[in-house]
Write an enzyme that holds these catalytic residues in place. Structure first.
Site, PDB file in Angstrom:
ATOM      1  N   THR A 232     -76.958 -24.714  17.585  1.00 31.93           N
ATOM      2  CA  THR A 232     -77.614 -25.793  18.335  1.00 31.93           C
ATOM      3  C   THR A 232     -77.142 -25.855  19.777  1.00 31.93           C
ATOM      4  O   THR A 232     -77.936 -26.074  20.697  1.00 31.93           O
ATOM      5  CB  THR A 232     -77.349 -27.145  17.633  1.00 31.93           C
TER       6      THR A 232
ATOM      7  N   SER B  88     -76.569 -20.779  12.547  1.00 35.39           N
ATOM      8  CA  SER B  88     -75.384 -20.339  11.797  1.00 35.39           C
ATOM      9  C   SER B  88     -75.621 -20.276  10.299  1.00 35.39           C
ATOM     10  O   SER B  88     -74.819 -19.688   9.578  1.00 35.39           O
ATOM     11  CB  SER B  88     -74.177 -21.207  12.136  1.00 35.39           C
TER      12      SER B  88
ATOM     13  N   THR C 128     -72.931 -25.364  13.995  1.00 30.27           N
ATOM     14  CA  THR C 128     -71.928 -26.166  13.274  1.00 30.27           C
ATOM     15  C   THR C 128     -72.010 -26.016  11.758  1.00 30.27           C
ATOM     16  O   THR C 128     -71.023 -26.248  11.068  1.00 30.27           O
ATOM     17  CB  THR C 128     -72.066 -27.666  13.613  1.00 30.27           C
ATOM     18  N   ASP C 129     -73.196 -25.634  11.258  1.00 31.90           N
ATOM     19  CA  ASP C 129     -73.361 -25.658   9.793  1.00 31.90           C
ATOM     20  C   ASP C 129     -72.379 -24.743   9.061  1.00 31.90           C
ATOM     21  O   ASP C 129     -71.904 -25.090   7.980  1.00 31.90           O
ATOM     22  CB  ASP C 129     -74.802 -25.317   9.396  1.00 31.90           C
TER      23      ASP C 129
HETATM   24  N1  ASP Z   1     -78.386 -25.381  12.288  1.00 30.18           N
HETATM   25  C1  ASP Z   1     -77.466 -25.344  13.404  1.00 30.18           C
HETATM   26  C2  ASP Z   1     -76.520 -24.185  13.188  1.00 30.18           C
HETATM   27  O1  ASP Z   1     -75.612 -24.300  12.412  1.00 30.18           O
HETATM   28  C3  ASP Z   1     -76.743 -26.629  13.504  1.00 30.18           C
HETATM   29  C4  ASP Z   1     -75.775 -26.763  14.641  1.00 30.18           C
HETATM   30  O2  ASP Z   1     -75.447 -25.856  15.361  1.00 30.18           O
HETATM   31  O3  ASP Z   1     -75.282 -27.908  14.788  1.00 30.18           O
HETATM   32  O4  ASP Z   1     -76.711 -23.152  13.792  1.00 30.18           O
END
Ligand code: ASP
Length: 205
Positions: A19, A60, A91-92
């Site tokens: 993200t 991710s 973050t995932d």
């Molecule tokens: N779906 C995103 C990822 O993990 C979420 C994020 O980056 O917060 O790439």
């Protein structure tokens, strides 16, 4: 205190998507590369000597063991002559990547700091600025190890867990105090939490 004569610390920024470096389209967020982070990276160049490596552009949830190997090799091969490395990541699955990197990069001899954001850098209320700045501070701190920087806190990579989807304090450190916090005094490091190196750096891929 930083003075004009302090040499700038040399930091490599590796981007992997997520993200933090995504663009908003009619089909949702699409992960991109360092071009999304460019304005902030330019500002950080006042304080750090920055090299950039766009390694992948993935959400991710699509980061798998092959990508862990690719990231670990990139860190290991490029680390000489650097003071620290920052890796931007979704973050995932960031906590999985930071955990495995803690073992793949055995006895790593510089700070390797993963970070991401709950909102894209281009969102006006994004946490990306703060998270990137915390990650750079830790990467320039001389404290070797694999870490996650988020919401002005730094935790050991193998202790970080994503526990919140909607607030900015997305990560917690499980059964270990934070390795560092950002306060008005700057980066306050808890030396007792830092990993102890027990030999030469080794890539376990
Ligand atoms: N779906 C995103 C990822 O993990 C979420 C994020 O980056 O917060 O790439």
């Amino acid at each position: 205190e930083k003075t004009m004569t302090d040499p700038k610390k040399k930091i490599l920024l590796i981007t992997t998507g997520g993200t933090i470096a995504s663009v908003s389209t009619k089909d949702g967020l699409v992960p991109a590369g360092s071009e999304i982070l460019a304005a902030e990276v330019e500002r950080l160049r006042d304080y750090y000597d920055i090299e950039v490596c766009d390694l992948m552009r993935l959400d991710s949830s699509n980061i798998q063991p092959e990508e862990w190997v690719k990231i670990a090799r990139c860190v290991f091969e490029r680390r000489q002559g650097l003071d620290g490395i920052v890796i931007t990541h979704g973050t995932d699955t960031m906590a999985y990547t930071s955990s495995i990197l803690s073992f793949m990069l055995k006895n790593i001899d510089l700070p390797v700091v993963l970070t991401g954001a709950q909102l894209p850098m281009r969102n006006p209320i994004s946490d990306a600025f703060d998270n990137l700045r915390t990650a750079f501070l830790m990467a320039a701190s001389g404290r070797a190890g694999v870490f996650v920087a988020f919401d002005r806190r730094v935790m050991l990579g193998c202790r970080a867990v994503k526990v919140r989807a909607e607030s900015f304090d997305a990560f917690e450190s499980v059964n270990r105090r934070y390795a560092a916090r950002v306060t008005t005094a700057g980066l306050v490091v808890d030396e007792s939490v830092l990993p102890q190196r027990q030999g030469e750096p080794m890539l376990c891929d």
